[in-house]
Design a protein around this motif. Sequence first.
Motif, PDB file in Angstrom:
ATOM      1  N   SER A 183      19.814 -11.725  53.383  1.00 37.43           N
ATOM      2  CA  SER A 183      20.111 -11.794  54.821  1.00 37.43           C
ATOM      3  C   SER A 183      18.840 -11.999  55.639  1.00 37.43           C
ATOM      4  O   SER A 183      18.864 -12.685  56.663  1.00 37.43           O
ATOM      5  N   ILE A 184      17.700 -11.476  55.173  1.00 34.30           N
ATOM      6  CA  ILE A 184      16.414 -11.775  55.825  1.00 34.30           C
ATOM      7  C   ILE A 184      16.153 -13.293  55.777  1.00 34.30           C
ATOM      8  O   ILE A 184      15.735 -13.907  56.762  1.00 34.30           O
ATOM      9  N   THR A 185      16.411 -13.903  54.629  1.00 33.64           N
ATOM     10  CA  THR A 185      16.145 -15.338  54.465  1.00 33.64           C
ATOM     11  C   THR A 185      17.015 -16.171  55.397  1.00 33.64           C
ATOM     12  O   THR A 185      16.539 -17.119  56.027  1.00 33.64           O
ATOM     13  N   VAL A 186      18.291 -15.803  55.483  1.00 31.08           N
ATOM     14  CA  VAL A 186      19.203 -16.541  56.375  1.00 31.08           C
ATOM     15  C   VAL A 186      18.733 -16.410  57.829  1.00 31.08           C
ATOM     16  O   VAL A 186      18.672 -17.407  58.568  1.00 31.08           O
ATOM     17  N   SER A 187      18.348 -15.197  58.239  1.00 36.04           N
ATOM     18  CA  SER A 187      17.866 -15.008  59.626  1.00 36.04           C
ATOM     19  C   SER A 187      16.595 -15.811  59.872  1.00 36.04           C
ATOM     20  O   SER A 187      16.423 -16.418  60.933  1.00 36.04           O
ATOM     21  N   LEU A 188      15.699 -15.800  58.893  1.00 41.44           N
ATOM     22  CA  LEU A 188      14.429 -16.510  59.032  1.00 41.44           C
ATOM     23  C   LEU A 188      14.656 -18.022  59.163  1.00 41.44           C
ATOM     24  O   LEU A 188      14.041 -18.689  60.007  1.00 41.44           O
ATOM     25  N   LEU A 189      15.588 -18.547  58.365  1.00 40.08           N
ATOM     26  CA  LEU A 189      15.907 -19.979  58.467  1.00 40.08           C
ATOM     27  C   LEU A 189      16.421 -20.313  59.862  1.00 40.08           C
ATOM     28  O   LEU A 189      16.058 -21.348  60.432  1.00 40.08           O
ATOM     29  N   GLY A 190      17.250 -19.430  60.402  1.00 37.35           N
ATOM     30  CA  GLY A 190      17.770 -19.631  61.758  1.00 37.35           C
ATOM     31  C   GLY A 190      16.628 -19.666  62.767  1.00 37.35           C
ATOM     32  O   GLY A 190      16.587 -20.525  63.657  1.00 37.35           O
TER      33      GLY A 190
END
Length: 269
Positions: free
Chosen positions: A147-154
Amino acid sequence: MHVLVTNDDGVFAPGILCLAQALHEAGYRVTVIAPDRERSSVGHAVTLSRPLRLWPTSNNPFPEEVRSYACDGTPSDCVVLGVEEMAPEVSFVLSGINCGPNLGDDLTYSGTVSAAMEGVILGKDAIAVSLDCRVLDAKIHYETAASITVSLLGWLEHHPLPKGVLLNVNVPNLPFSRLKGLQVTRKGVRVYEGKVTRFEDPHGRTYFWVAGRPEDELVEGTDVWAVAHGYVSLTPLHLDLTHYPTLEAFKKSDLEKTFLAELQFGEEG
Ligand code: MN
């Protein structure tokens, strides 16, 4: 947005499955190309001496819409095949989620980080993601790192990375609600004590095992400090390993002139 996902723990490792699922659920188009077996610590190795093969994963654990391939090469091979052949339209290369941290001096050994570096070399944006867990930990929180990765991509969609820069992300092995926050860090120092252990096999012959205990210099502002204190660590990396202060010092010294005088370079014009 189309993303290429790879790792160095192998295509059937739980970390890559969790990451691919989270990206798919967040609406990204996902192609997975990852080694057919564990390739941790192979660094940036690229296979030049034999052919490489890719095949669709069987008993596919990934969501139906995710294209996934196993490859008999290294993590960097997977990125080369992905970007140059199978999915040249991808805009991001994501490598992980690695089982175990990639902090300090782990970076040059790491197949996870090297795969992201290969993505950058091939002109893509890239993120390496590692979880600070051990294989035998009772609970491994891949979902936190996903979920950190998804937020960071956003976030990166609105704050694009400079060309040639990749992100090395390390996540504490904690439920999301127990993270202290995120710190932007520099590469710290992690060296391994007792790197070589000597054993004897049943025939009385000596063999060696290279492993060792990580010893971290816990300096504030570094990746090792952040993860040790419960923060997600985000380190921007680039590929220029030049040490500029020494370069400047050598340029100011008479090193070049001395060698020119002593070795008589360029005598024949
Ligand atoms: Mn690994």
